[in-house]
Design an enzyme around this catalytic site. Sequence first.
Site, PDB file in Angstrom:
ATOM      1  N   ASP A 434       0.830  -1.209   0.000  1.00  0.00           N
ATOM      2  CA  ASP A 434       0.000   0.000   0.000  1.00  0.00           C
ATOM      3  C   ASP A 434       0.862   1.255   0.000  1.00  0.00           C
ATOM      4  O   ASP A 434       2.059   1.209   0.330  1.00  0.00           O
ATOM      5  CB  ASP A 434      -0.883  -0.034   1.265  1.00  0.00           C
ATOM      6  CG  ASP A 434      -2.178   0.745   1.110  1.00  0.00           C
ATOM      7  OD1 ASP A 434      -2.320   1.488   0.128  1.00  0.00           O
ATOM      8  OD2 ASP A 434      -3.050   0.610   2.003  1.00  0.00           O
ATOM      9  N   ASP A 504     -10.889   1.929  -3.320  1.00  0.00           N
ATOM     10  CA  ASP A 504     -11.537   1.608  -2.045  1.00  0.00           C
ATOM     11  C   ASP A 504     -13.057   1.603  -2.188  1.00  0.00           C
ATOM     12  O   ASP A 504     -13.768   1.286  -1.231  1.00  0.00           O
ATOM     13  CB  ASP A 504     -11.141   2.638  -0.972  1.00  0.00           C
ATOM     14  CG  ASP A 504      -9.764   2.342  -0.391  1.00  0.00           C
ATOM     15  OD1 ASP A 504      -9.235   1.248  -0.661  1.00  0.00           O
ATOM     16  OD2 ASP A 504      -9.222   3.195   0.326  1.00  0.00           O
TER      17      ASP A 504
HETATM   18  C1  DGJ Z   1      -5.861   1.987   1.972  1.00  0.00           C
HETATM   19  C2  DGJ Z   1      -6.282   0.785   1.186  1.00  0.00           C
HETATM   20  O1  DGJ Z   1      -6.839   1.167  -0.029  1.00  0.00           O
HETATM   21  C3  DGJ Z   1      -7.265  -0.029   2.027  1.00  0.00           C
HETATM   22  O2  DGJ Z   1      -7.711  -1.123   1.285  1.00  0.00           O
HETATM   23  C4  DGJ Z   1      -6.586  -0.459   3.284  1.00  0.00           C
HETATM   24  O3  DGJ Z   1      -5.549  -1.348   3.007  1.00  0.00           O
HETATM   25  C5  DGJ Z   1      -6.072   0.748   4.048  1.00  0.00           C
HETATM   26  N1  DGJ Z   1      -5.247   1.568   3.208  1.00  0.00           N
HETATM   27  C6  DGJ Z   1      -5.298   0.341   5.266  1.00  0.00           C
HETATM   28  O4  DGJ Z   1      -4.743   1.401   5.914  1.00  0.00           O
END
Ligand code: DGJ
Length: 696
Positions: A434, A504
């Site tokens: 991430d 997301d």
């Molecule tokens: C952002 C990501 O897009 C989410 O899926 C998740 O992993 C969060 N970060 C965790 O902090």
Amino acid sequence: AGDLPLWERPRTTRSLSPEYRGVSACHLNYIPQEYPGHGVSDFRQPAIHPRHSDGSTVCDLVFQDYQISADKPGLPGLPAARGGNSQTLLIRLADQRTGLVVELSYTIYAEHDVLSRSARISNQGTAMLNLQSAFSSALDLPAGDYELLHLAGSWSREFETQRMPLPAGRFIVESARGASSAVHSPFVVVMEQGSNEEQGCVYATALLYSGNFAISIEQGEFGDIRVLAGINPFNFNWQLAPGASFQTPESLQVFSRQGLDGMSQIWHRFIAEKISPQQFAHQARPAYFNSWEAAYFSVDEAKMLALASQVRSLGLDLLVMDDGWFEGRNSDRTSLGDWTADRQRFPGGLETLAAGVHRQGLRFGLWVEPEMINRQSRLYATHPDWLIGVAGQPSSPARNQFVLDLSRDEVVEHLYSVMDTLLGSGSISYIKWDMNRYMTEVGSSALSAEQQGEVAHRYLLGLYRLLDRLTQKYPTVLFENCASGGGRFDLGMLHYMAQGWLSDMCDPVGRLEIVNGASYLFPPSTMAAYIGPSPNHQNGRISSLQSRGHVTFFCAARGVSLSATEMEAEQAGLQDLVSCYRESADMVVNAGFHRLLKTGNEVCWQLTAADGSEVYLGYFYLLASPNAQFRRVRLRGLDPQSFYCRAGRKEKLSGAALMHAGLAMPVMSLNQSIAGVDYMPAGDFSSVLLKLQRVQ
Ligand code: DGJ
């Protein structure tokens, strides 16, 4: 220009246009060029803009020689499409006054209608040269009526399709955020006005680059179009010492006469064959559980093990522990940088948890965000100077975090050893990588004042080096690229990681738009999606499990992120969906994807198995309307002579009929009583997934 072959000579004198080197009627302002310089009769944006030691920025690139070789060399330090059954043309240009030399590289493939381009710039003079811009490719198109398509958005609404007539002047999609970003994708289509999915000439450009990029589309005074693609000149400045070279990232160009669908088919096949890591490109992806929307930061050993047994009973293959697992990480305020398991919540460490997960017959995966740091961390206490920043200027936190300076070798080395320790245990088979903020106050304490314009690109070189080493050492670990969703979903990252977390946004309506837009460039094999909660955590929309499951179906990496209670409540429905995901896992990773229909209220997509034996249609209806029109959808790419049958039905339809007359979509109605009529559930955000099988 007097030496040019007749057909390349300028056709007419253009009033007020300067004549290049005094050659009559030779106006570079008008003549198509491959890599235009600046200041010698072309007023358009140049592909390269050096500042020489005498302060001048005039750049007069003249052809020197060329060379053709078999196959395709790699790009040092940068992600690049693989060669194979290809040929590369190198053209050398030089600015004789200063010793600046440009080597243009063009690779063509026997099996792909894709042109790969890049430029290598060398300083063969005796003085320092200052590169203010160096694009990867320039494409000069003749005057015509064109439209532009590109993908724009923001967090949770990435890849929104933008389509517009080309304006006179310059239009730029770009990022100056340190990552390609969710705001614009490094991808642009210039197409004949009126082009649609199946018709029209389209010219597309995409970059294999994950940092500050720019694609500029300029309509000149004579209606001609120039497309420049590469590193964003804004805030870029590279010191090129005598004898040194600079390599631009790779730019890919596709031309199709068969409209946008024709273009997407070319991209999809090329990305799978030449960009995605080979070992995963065609491999069925595990169906996974992800803990994020199920538990957020409150993960611990007992909870994860309890979830593991539930996950197993749904039929999933892989359990991924998302954010929250490392030392003191109980919110987004702390601990980035300290990549060891929190001992209070994981007394046995990751090893014990992974062993428990494995005992359930599941594989174990982990979330990391290695490029980032919280001030509240042991890493910050030890290395406060490892952050990107400018001395004397307060840094702007985002999500309470800061960016590590990956332009520094010791930082990259440290991150390599952190990841090597995690992966070296052998118990992790998947990593979600991430990256949750863009760069501000861009500066590096390790570089000189003159080199501060190099930081953002050097960061990317450090990141690519790190990813290259890790993925080479751990070729069986499946990496998923993520940046708050699609904040760095680009071909550069997908060169190292087979799949990416698109967004997301897991609400099916939001997701439809995102997948639809992303699919212009990216194949389903690169896309990850999961069934998230309803009401959705981003926009509060309530939707059925079925429509969430159906949108997720069209991505190759599919999963579930629901709490224990939600999974229990939907157990039967989830089991059905997961078993459908598992059965179709091989098909979807290799399938052809087509956008059949998109109106303001309806979307229909087609997936066709590589051998043509199965076809899936997803039909999505947003707001229910009573007594609606009957919808027929024309399929694509079938064998006209073959016959196809809906799963569980007897009637056969020929490929020709399905492609020309189309297939009637189910009717939405509350009164589903007439036998023999095909209905879909009534209500908002309804969907059906239809399967056709080739029967002869
Ligand atoms: C952002 C990501 O897009 C989410 O899926 C998740 O992993 C969060 N970060 C965790 O902090």
